[in-house]
Design an enzyme around this catalytic site. Structure first.
Site, PDB file in Angstrom:
ATOM      1  N   GLY A   1     -34.014 -57.148   3.407  1.00 41.70           N
ATOM      2  CA  GLY A   1     -34.213 -57.056   1.960  1.00 41.70           C
ATOM      3  C   GLY A   1     -33.905 -58.330   1.200  1.00 41.70           C
TER       4      GLY A   1
ATOM      5  N   ARG B   1     -31.782 -58.520 -12.910  1.00 45.04           N
ATOM      6  CA  ARG B   1     -32.763 -57.983 -11.958  1.00 45.04           C
ATOM      7  C   ARG B   1     -33.137 -56.577 -12.381  1.00 45.04           C
ATOM      8  NH1 ARG B   1     -33.674 -60.759  -7.279  1.00 45.04           N
ATOM      9  NH2 ARG B   1     -33.844 -58.913  -5.959  1.00 45.04           N
TER      10      ARG B   1
ATOM     11  N   HIS C   1       2.516 -68.050   6.018  1.00 47.82           N
ATOM     12  CA  HIS C   1       2.655 -69.313   5.287  1.00 47.82           C
ATOM     13  C   HIS C   1       2.034 -70.435   6.096  1.00 47.82           C
ATOM     14  CE1 HIS C   1       4.473 -72.278   2.673  1.00 47.82           C
ATOM     15  NE2 HIS C   1       4.929 -72.936   3.742  1.00 47.82           N
TER      16      HIS C   1
HETATM   17  P1  FAD Z   1     -32.951 -54.882  -1.515  1.00 45.71           P
HETATM   18  O1  FAD Z   1     -32.078 -55.793  -0.771  1.00 45.71           O
HETATM   19  O2  FAD Z   1     -33.683 -55.410  -2.688  1.00 45.71           O
HETATM   20  O3  FAD Z   1     -33.992 -54.289  -0.458  1.00 45.71           O
HETATM   21  C1  FAD Z   1     -35.019 -53.430  -0.835  1.00 45.71           C
HETATM   22  C2  FAD Z   1     -36.117 -53.516   0.203  1.00 45.71           C
HETATM   23  O4  FAD Z   1     -37.074 -52.518  -0.069  1.00 45.71           O
HETATM   24  C3  FAD Z   1     -36.879 -54.852   0.183  1.00 45.71           C
HETATM   25  O5  FAD Z   1     -36.836 -55.440   1.463  1.00 45.71           O
HETATM   26  C4  FAD Z   1     -38.294 -54.475  -0.227  1.00 45.71           C
HETATM   27  O6  FAD Z   1     -39.275 -55.268   0.402  1.00 45.71           O
HETATM   28  C5  FAD Z   1     -38.362 -53.033   0.229  1.00 45.71           C
HETATM   29  N1  FAD Z   1     -39.346 -52.234  -0.539  1.00 45.71           N
HETATM   30  C6  FAD Z   1     -39.451 -52.105  -1.881  1.00 45.71           C
HETATM   31  N2  FAD Z   1     -40.451 -51.264  -2.198  1.00 45.71           N
HETATM   32  C7  FAD Z   1     -41.011 -50.861  -1.019  1.00 45.71           C
HETATM   33  C8  FAD Z   1     -42.084 -49.998  -0.705  1.00 45.71           C
HETATM   34  N3  FAD Z   1     -42.768 -49.336  -1.651  1.00 45.71           N
HETATM   35  N4  FAD Z   1     -42.388 -49.837   0.598  1.00 45.71           N
HETATM   36  C9  FAD Z   1     -41.704 -50.479   1.580  1.00 45.71           C
HETATM   37  N5  FAD Z   1     -40.661 -51.301   1.327  1.00 45.71           N
HETATM   38  C10 FAD Z   1     -40.314 -51.480   0.044  1.00 45.71           C
HETATM   39  N6  FAD Z   1     -24.943 -59.257  -3.728  1.00 45.71           N
HETATM   40  C11 FAD Z   1     -23.707 -59.370  -3.210  1.00 45.71           C
HETATM   41  O7  FAD Z   1     -23.054 -58.354  -2.970  1.00 45.71           O
HETATM   42  N7  FAD Z   1     -23.166 -60.598  -2.916  1.00 45.71           N
HETATM   43  C12 FAD Z   1     -23.835 -61.743  -3.153  1.00 45.71           C
HETATM   44  O8  FAD Z   1     -23.324 -62.832  -2.876  1.00 45.71           O
HETATM   45  C13 FAD Z   1     -25.137 -61.656  -3.708  1.00 45.71           C
HETATM   46  N8  FAD Z   1     -25.847 -62.775  -3.941  1.00 45.71           N
HETATM   47  C14 FAD Z   1     -27.121 -62.662  -4.430  1.00 45.71           C
HETATM   48  C15 FAD Z   1     -27.830 -63.829  -4.660  1.00 45.71           C
HETATM   49  C16 FAD Z   1     -29.118 -63.769  -5.155  1.00 45.71           C
HETATM   50  C17 FAD Z   1     -29.888 -65.033  -5.388  1.00 45.71           C
HETATM   51  C18 FAD Z   1     -29.709 -62.488  -5.389  1.00 45.71           C
HETATM   52  C19 FAD Z   1     -31.120 -62.389  -5.883  1.00 45.71           C
HETATM   53  C20 FAD Z   1     -29.008 -61.323  -5.176  1.00 45.71           C
HETATM   54  C21 FAD Z   1     -27.693 -61.400  -4.704  1.00 45.71           C
HETATM   55  N9  FAD Z   1     -26.930 -60.265  -4.480  1.00 45.71           N
HETATM   56  C22 FAD Z   1     -25.660 -60.364  -3.986  1.00 45.71           C
HETATM   57  C23 FAD Z   1     -27.457 -58.908  -4.764  1.00 45.71           C
HETATM   58  C24 FAD Z   1     -27.942 -58.249  -3.472  1.00 45.71           C
HETATM   59  O9  FAD Z   1     -28.962 -59.035  -2.908  1.00 45.71           O
HETATM   60  C25 FAD Z   1     -28.457 -56.852  -3.774  1.00 45.71           C
HETATM   61  O10 FAD Z   1     -27.445 -56.109  -4.427  1.00 45.71           O
HETATM   62  C26 FAD Z   1     -28.846 -56.120  -2.505  1.00 45.71           C
HETATM   63  O11 FAD Z   1     -29.843 -56.812  -1.796  1.00 45.71           O
HETATM   64  C27 FAD Z   1     -29.350 -54.709  -2.828  1.00 45.71           C
HETATM   65  O12 FAD Z   1     -29.713 -54.060  -1.653  1.00 45.71           O
HETATM   66  P2  FAD Z   1     -30.802 -52.895  -1.652  1.00 45.71           P
HETATM   67  O13 FAD Z   1     -30.846 -52.400  -0.251  1.00 45.71           O
HETATM   68  O14 FAD Z   1     -30.544 -51.949  -2.738  1.00 45.71           O
HETATM   69  O15 FAD Z   1     -32.182 -53.606  -2.042  1.00 45.71           O
HETATM   70  P1  NAD Z   2     -26.617 -61.311 -14.497  1.00 40.44           P
HETATM   71  O1  NAD Z   2     -26.708 -59.997 -15.147  1.00 40.44           O
HETATM   72  O2  NAD Z   2     -25.436 -61.620 -13.666  1.00 40.44           O
HETATM   73  O3  NAD Z   2     -26.678 -62.457 -15.604  1.00 40.44           O
HETATM   74  C1  NAD Z   2     -27.734 -62.566 -16.497  1.00 40.44           C
HETATM   75  C2  NAD Z   2     -27.274 -63.439 -17.648  1.00 40.44           C
HETATM   76  O4  NAD Z   2     -28.424 -63.790 -18.417  1.00 40.44           O
HETATM   77  C3  NAD Z   2     -26.292 -62.745 -18.571  1.00 40.44           C
HETATM   78  O5  NAD Z   2     -25.182 -63.583 -18.795  1.00 40.44           O
HETATM   79  C4  NAD Z   2     -27.115 -62.510 -19.844  1.00 40.44           C
HETATM   80  O6  NAD Z   2     -26.325 -62.533 -21.009  1.00 40.44           O
HETATM   81  C5  NAD Z   2     -28.087 -63.672 -19.792  1.00 40.44           C
HETATM   82  N1  NAD Z   2     -29.350 -63.467 -20.504  1.00 40.44           N
HETATM   83  C6  NAD Z   2     -30.108 -62.342 -20.552  1.00 40.44           C
HETATM   84  N2  NAD Z   2     -31.233 -62.575 -21.262  1.00 40.44           N
HETATM   85  C7  NAD Z   2     -31.197 -63.869 -21.661  1.00 40.44           C
HETATM   86  C8  NAD Z   2     -32.064 -64.708 -22.392  1.00 40.44           C
HETATM   87  N3  NAD Z   2     -33.230 -64.249 -22.865  1.00 40.44           N
HETATM   88  N4  NAD Z   2     -31.713 -65.994 -22.606  1.00 40.44           N
HETATM   89  C9  NAD Z   2     -30.530 -66.480 -22.128  1.00 40.44           C
HETATM   90  N5  NAD Z   2     -29.657 -65.712 -21.416  1.00 40.44           N
HETATM   91  C10 NAD Z   2     -29.992 -64.445 -21.181  1.00 40.44           C
HETATM   92  O7  NAD Z   2     -27.989 -61.465 -13.701  1.00 40.44           O
HETATM   93  P2  NAD Z   2     -28.419 -62.457 -12.527  1.00 40.44           P
HETATM   94  O8  NAD Z   2     -27.575 -63.675 -12.537  1.00 40.44           O
HETATM   95  O9  NAD Z   2     -29.889 -62.588 -12.644  1.00 40.44           O
HETATM   96  O10 NAD Z   2     -28.093 -61.630 -11.231  1.00 40.44           O
HETATM   97  C11 NAD Z   2     -28.707 -60.344 -11.016  1.00 40.44           C
HETATM   98  C12 NAD Z   2     -27.797 -59.451 -10.222  1.00 40.44           C
HETATM   99  O11 NAD Z   2     -27.727 -59.907  -8.883  1.00 40.44           O
HETATM  100  C13 NAD Z   2     -26.361 -59.433 -10.722  1.00 40.44           C
HETATM  101  O12 NAD Z   2     -26.171 -58.450 -11.678  1.00 40.44           O
HETATM  102  C14 NAD Z   2     -25.583 -59.157  -9.491  1.00 40.44           C
HETATM  103  O13 NAD Z   2     -25.400 -57.757  -9.392  1.00 40.44           O
HETATM  104  C15 NAD Z   2     -26.435 -59.652  -8.351  1.00 40.44           C
HETATM  105  N6  NAD Z   2     -25.854 -60.897  -7.792  1.00 40.44           N
HETATM  106  C16 NAD Z   2     -24.615 -60.859  -7.244  1.00 40.44           C
HETATM  107  C17 NAD Z   2     -24.050 -62.003  -6.727  1.00 40.44           C
HETATM  108  C18 NAD Z   2     -22.690 -61.934  -6.114  1.00 40.44           C
HETATM  109  O14 NAD Z   2     -22.228 -60.840  -5.836  1.00 40.44           O
HETATM  110  N7  NAD Z   2     -22.030 -63.046  -5.866  1.00 40.44           N
HETATM  111  C19 NAD Z   2     -24.731 -63.200  -6.779  1.00 40.44           C
HETATM  112  C20 NAD Z   2     -25.974 -63.221  -7.363  1.00 40.44           C
HETATM  113  C21 NAD Z   2     -26.530 -62.053  -7.858  1.00 40.44           C
END
Ligand code: FAD
Ligand code: NAD
Length: 464
Positions: free
Chosen positions: A41, A272, A443
């Site tokens: 994913g 997102r 430590h």
């Molecule tokens: P997803 O990982 O989004 O997986 C859903 C899957 O469903 C996808 O592979 C998609 O292709 C598939 N799918 C969708 N619709 C269909 C369909 N109709 N048929 C078949 N397949 C389908 N979270 C953390 O905890 N720590 C982090 O450090 C962190 N860093 C992140 C950094 C970035 C840049 C991003 C974008 C996200 C980050 N996240 C982090 C958030 C994390 O990626 C998500 O919370 C997590 O992937 C959610 O898992 P999920 O299984 O719900 O969905």
């Molecule tokens: P986010 O919700 O963390 O941050 C979005 C930011 O954009 C907020 O501060 C909001 O006030 C701002 N914003 C919204 N509309 C705006 C606009 N029009 N102009 C300027 N600022 C605006 O969202 P994200 O950074 O896209 O991450 C999405 C999700 O992915 C997070 O909520 C998190 O759950 C997950 N994620 C987690 C990690 C981690 O666990 N380390 C890392 C990356 C992503």
């Protein structure tokens, strides 16, 4: 059309879906998982893992750059470092490939049938999958929706060309000279800092009055200071209004003057949204929570036999929450008496320095009317932090004033992400301040700051 039947059908093989399917397979349930993209994913392919790889590359580069600046207090010298971003991305892609293979192997070991293709509901128990070789109908007793989330697009900044989401940002072949980041939340901060370390001139545009509004100001202040050191300009109370000709972003600023920010790339990270389109949800009768699918404490939707887990069910959108929900649902389907009973979902922001939050903050506890005591210990007084040149930050413990049960632990500092396991465990096990203070912490480690914060809460910290 080919047709198969199974006990459990999981749609989406992200951390929620694949963990659910593995656990179901382990429990002997006849399980099918459908994935339209790559196994793992968003998390594995374009999220958690790729971003942490690029953040690590940036950190290594920053160490070399600091040595090359001639200002290293540790006496390091280096000649001007360079970065081959395409090669770094190749290294990241190789990690992702190995993990993709690992997830496939684990699913097969658990005897889960994997179908590649797009899934669409016909009704609550029937899904049609468009595979490369044609359509396949799957009938299941129970269906789990684990379709995850996708980046939010701003109407004024549609993705394409110079306007990119985190997915493209993690696969660039060159470091942009000037990067505008719209949204100062998790992704904006993690990637904005990484690109600043790699040499980009980064400008951050955040709509709210401060960055990382999810965390309290005490926790985000060291990150704000580091942004300043890295030369990142942060515009708060500012909104992106659109791309102007010749690579510039128009921004509405708090003072009403407006700004024009020159940018080679504009990274939009404003949150997102759940992936629910083209899934045939209109064939079901599901209660929604805004755009997210509403679930109860067992991840059951409003329709019998249909569960939903992970990002598609809303905040916090974190991989470990999705995994925990997936494991729980598999056990529920196998007949185990399970419900969501977690005391906390630790959250980490992989900024510089890192931020960890588990359980409630002092502000949240007070808002809930709880009578609390807070113990805080600075890394400036922790020997290990000093040897890592990471004196910024602290560990903070929030406990009930009378019973001294720990309700929350937060930290900001270099390398604190790895303390999150101790924080989560303490809260989950109902530890008191005495439990933490009384456990020997090796430590010299950053973990001693947790013990000292607990001691501080008890009124007798030793090293401050
Ligand atoms: P997803 O990982 O989004 O997986 C859903 C899957 O469903 C996808 O592979 C998609 O292709 C598939 N799918 C969708 N619709 C269909 C369909 N109709 N048929 C078949 N397949 C389908 N979270 C953390 O905890 N720590 C982090 O450090 C962190 N860093 C992140 C950094 C970035 C840049 C991003 C974008 C996200 C980050 N996240 C982090 C958030 C994390 O990626 C998500 O919370 C997590 O992937 C959610 O898992 P999920 O299984 O719900 O969905
Ligand atoms: P986010 O919700 O963390 O941050 C979005 C930011 O954009 C907020 O501060 C909001 O006030 C701002 N914003 C919204 N509309 C705006 C606009 N029009 N102009 C300027 N600022 C605006 O969202 P994200 O950074 O896209 O991450 C999405 C999700 O992915 C997070 O909520 C998190 O759950 C997950 N994620 C987690 C990690 C981690 O666990 N380390 C890392 C990356 C992503």
């Amino acid at each position: 059309m080919d047709e198969i039947t199974c006990k459990l059908l999981v749609i989406g093989a992200g951390p929620g879906g694949y963990v659910c399917a593995i656990r179901a397979g382990q429990l002997g349930l006849d399980t099918v998982i459908i994935e339209q993209g790559k196994l793992g994913g968003s998390c594995l392919n374009v999220g958690c893992i790729p971003s942490k790889a690029i953040i690590h590359v940036a950190e290594e580069f920053a160490v070399l750059s600091s040595a090359a600046s001639g200002k290293s207090v540790m006496g390091l010298t280096a000649s001007a470092p360079t970065i081959d971003l395409a090669k770094a991305v190749g290294w990241k892609d190789d990690i992702v490939r190995r993990l993709n293979g690992g997830v496939g192997g684990l699913l097969r070991k658990a005897r889960v049938k994997i179908l590649h293709g797009h899934a669409r509901f016909e009704d609550g128990k029937t899904v049609v999958v468009e595979t490369e070789t044609g359509s396949q109908r799957v009938r299941a007793e129970v269906v789990v929706i684990a379709t995850g989330s996708a980046p939010v697009e701003l109407p004024s900044l549609p993705f394409g060309g110079a306007v990119i989401s985190s997915t493209e940002a993690l696969s660039l072949s060159e470091v942009p000279k000037r990067l505008a980041v719209v949204g100062g939340g998790y992704i904006g901060l993690e990637l904005g800092i990484a690109f600043a370390k790699l040499g980009a001139k980064v400008t951050m545009v955040e709509a709210l009055p401060r960055i990382l509004p999810l965390y309290d100001e005490e926790l985000t202040a060291p990150v704000a200071r580091r942004l300043d050191e890295l030369g990142v300009e942060v515009l708060t109370g500012a909104t992106a209004q659109g791309v102007q000709a010749k690579g510039a972003l128009a921004v509405g600023t708090a003072d009403g003057q407006g700004r024009r920010i020159a940018a080679d790339k504009i990274l939009v990270t404003v949150g997102r949204k759940p992936v629910t389109a083209d899934l045939g949800l209109e064939e079901l009768v599901l209660d929604m929570d805004g755009r997210f699918i509403r679930v109860d404490e067992r991840c059951q939707t409003s329709m019998r036999g249909v569960y939903a887990i992970g990002d598609v069910t809303g905040e916090p959108m974190l991989a470990h929450r999705a995994m925990a929900q997936g494991e729980m649902v598999a056990e529920i389907v196998a007949g185990h008496p399970r419900a969501w009973d977690k005391r906390c979902i630790p959250a980490i922001c992989f900024t510089d320095p890192e931020i960890v939050s588990a359980g409630v903050s002092p502000e949240e506890a007070k808002a809930a009317g709880l009578n609390i005591k807070v113990g805080q210990f600075p890394f400036a007084a922790n020997g290990r932090a000093m040897t890592l040149h990471g004196e910024q930050g602290f560990v903070r413990v929030v406990a009930e004033a009378d019973r001294q049960v720990v309700l929350g632990i937060q930290a900001v500092g270099q390398g604190v992400a790895e303390l999150s396991a101790a924080f989560g465990l303490a809260i989950e096990m109902g530890a008191t301040l005495q439990d933490i203070a009384g456990a020997i912490h090796a430590h010299p480690t950053l973990g001693e700051a947790l013990q000292e914060a607990a001691l501080k809460g008890l009124g007798h910290a030793l090293h401050i």
